[in-house]
Write an enzyme that holds these catalytic residues in place. Sequence first.
Site, mmCIF file in Angstrom:
data_model
loop_
_atom_site.group_PDB
_atom_site.id
_atom_site.type_symbol
_atom_site.label_atom_id
_atom_site.label_comp_id
_atom_site.label_asym_id
_atom_site.label_seq_id
_atom_site.Cartn_x
_atom_site.Cartn_y
_atom_site.Cartn_z
ATOM 1 N N ASP A 19 -1.624 -8.050 -5.730
ATOM 2 C CA ASP A 19 -2.309 -6.771 -5.529
ATOM 3 C C ASP A 19 -1.543 -5.666 -6.276
ATOM 4 O O ASP A 19 -0.367 -5.819 -6.604
ATOM 5 C CB ASP A 19 -2.373 -6.430 -4.026
ATOM 6 N N GLU B 193 -7.550 0.844 -3.117
ATOM 7 C CA GLU B 193 -8.298 0.834 -1.850
ATOM 8 C C GLU B 193 -8.780 2.225 -1.445
ATOM 9 O O GLU B 193 -8.037 3.184 -1.464
ATOM 10 C CB GLU B 193 -7.454 0.222 -0.717
HETATM 11 C C1 LIG Z 1 4.911 -2.878 0.334
HETATM 12 C C2 LIG Z 1 3.719 -2.480 1.109
HETATM 13 C C3 LIG Z 1 3.177 -3.534 2.038
HETATM 14 C C4 LIG Z 1 4.091 -4.076 3.093
HETATM 15 O O1 LIG Z 1 5.069 -4.934 2.558
HETATM 16 C C5 LIG Z 1 6.225 -4.902 3.406
HETATM 17 N N1 LIG Z 1 7.354 -5.421 2.628
HETATM 18 C C6 LIG Z 1 7.928 -4.820 1.558
HETATM 19 N N2 LIG Z 1 8.886 -5.598 1.029
HETATM 20 C C7 LIG Z 1 8.931 -6.720 1.776
HETATM 21 C C8 LIG Z 1 9.736 -7.898 1.715
HETATM 22 N N3 LIG Z 1 10.670 -8.047 0.759
HETATM 23 N N4 LIG Z 1 9.514 -8.866 2.628
HETATM 24 C C9 LIG Z 1 8.552 -8.703 3.567
HETATM 25 N N5 LIG Z 1 7.760 -7.608 3.677
HETATM 26 C C10 LIG Z 1 7.955 -6.621 2.790
HETATM 27 C C11 LIG Z 1 6.303 -3.458 3.823
HETATM 28 O O2 LIG Z 1 7.028 -3.327 5.019
HETATM 29 C C12 LIG Z 1 4.820 -3.081 3.984
HETATM 30 O O3 LIG Z 1 4.407 -3.299 5.314
HETATM 31 N N6 LIG Z 1 2.616 -2.102 0.193
HETATM 32 C C13 LIG Z 1 2.657 -0.962 -0.504
HETATM 33 O O4 LIG Z 1 3.663 -0.257 -0.542
HETATM 34 C C14 LIG Z 1 1.387 -0.503 -1.146
HETATM 35 C C15 LIG Z 1 1.298 0.827 -1.594
HETATM 36 C C16 LIG Z 1 0.109 1.330 -2.140
HETATM 37 C C17 LIG Z 1 0.029 2.732 -2.609
HETATM 38 C C18 LIG Z 1 -0.753 3.069 -3.707
HETATM 39 C C19 LIG Z 1 -0.845 4.374 -4.144
HETATM 40 C C20 LIG Z 1 -0.153 5.374 -3.475
HETATM 41 F F1 LIG Z 1 -0.261 6.656 -3.869
HETATM 42 C C21 LIG Z 1 0.660 5.043 -2.375
HETATM 43 C C22 LIG Z 1 0.737 3.732 -1.939
HETATM 44 C C23 LIG Z 1 -1.029 0.509 -2.229
HETATM 45 C C24 LIG Z 1 -0.935 -0.820 -1.807
HETATM 46 O O5 LIG Z 1 -2.027 -1.640 -1.871
HETATM 47 C C25 LIG Z 1 0.248 -1.340 -1.284
HETATM 48 O O6 LIG Z 1 0.275 -2.665 -0.934
HETATM 49 MG MG LIG Z 2 -1.457 -3.668 -1.714
#
Ligand SMILES: C[C@H](C[C@H]1O[C@@H](n2cnc3c(N)ncnc32)[C@H](O)[C@@H]1O)NC(=O)c1cc(-c2ccc(F)cc2)cc(O)c1O
Ligand SMILES: [Mg+2]
Length: 214
Positions: free
Chosen positions: A169, A199
């Site tokens: 993604d 999204e």
């Molecule tokens: C990273 C996050 C998603 C989750 O991933 C977990 N996470 C992280 N690193 C690890 C690891 N190493 N192991 C396990 N879990 C882990 C974390 O705690 C979040 O819950 N997703 C995003 O940041 C994300 C951001 C945007 C976005 C887009 C435009 C904007 F202006 C602002 C934000 C869109 C999306 O579609 C995303 O997916």
């Molecule tokens: Mg995402």
Amino acid sequence: TRSTRPQRLLNAVRKHATRGDPQSVISAIDHFCRHSEWAMNIGDEKGSILDSVVSELNPEKVLELGTYCGYSTVRIARLLPPGARLITLEFNADYAAIARQVIAWAGLEDRVQLVEGASEDWIPRMKEHFGIETFDFVFLDHWKDRYLPDTKLMEDCGLLRKGTVLLADNVICPGVPDYLQYVRNSLSYKSCYFKSHLEYTKAEDGLEKSVFLG
Ligand SMILES: C[C@H](C[C@H]1O[C@@H](n2cnc3c(N)ncnc32)[C@H](O)[C@@H]1O)NC(=O)c1cc(-c2ccc(F)cc2)cc(O)c1O
Ligand SMILES: [Mg+2]
């Protein structure tokens, strides 16, 4: 204390979705994110592309990196045959707690194992801890600078087999340039881009589907 956005998202699921009905959980979250508060779920437009990749693949063993509130977990798990297994990794304890309840509301807990922890710590333990040989499908949706190192880690741990599909993604927004360069130029992958939108917005984003060639 003020509630958090994930808590308000869960409340919307409990209020508007039917227990045991995954589609109603997906619709309740999409409605909440379109009309109340934006949240970083893959969403309905990119979610439909995810659905088509999963349906075509019919995977038995699935890994999701980055659970957040469990929206894509529900989208994937609802399409899996009952014997299939989805392991999803989330290192933020608060998000993991919300995701467990969203997954349970959808009635999919029997197919999903949510592991609280960091991908880099758990990928090397997949075989001995979960008895996983290789994954059929991996959905990458965690920190964008972890996509490439974790893909290399999965290769090194022998978790990918000829034909394993990686779906990533946010390859445009926020963007994962090092990962894209790798999967698009490596002789070990056949990669293609599905153009879509971030999204719940009009901004460009997309999914990259990469087949491991062994
Ligand atoms: C990273 C996050 C998603 C989750 O991933 C977990 N996470 C992280 N690193 C690890 C690891 N190493 N192991 C396990 N879990 C882990 C974390 O705690 C979040 O819950 N997703 C995003 O940041 C994300 C951001 C945007 C976005 C887009 C435009 C904007 F202006 C602002 C934000 C869109 C999306 O579609 C995303 O997916
Ligand atoms: Mg995402």
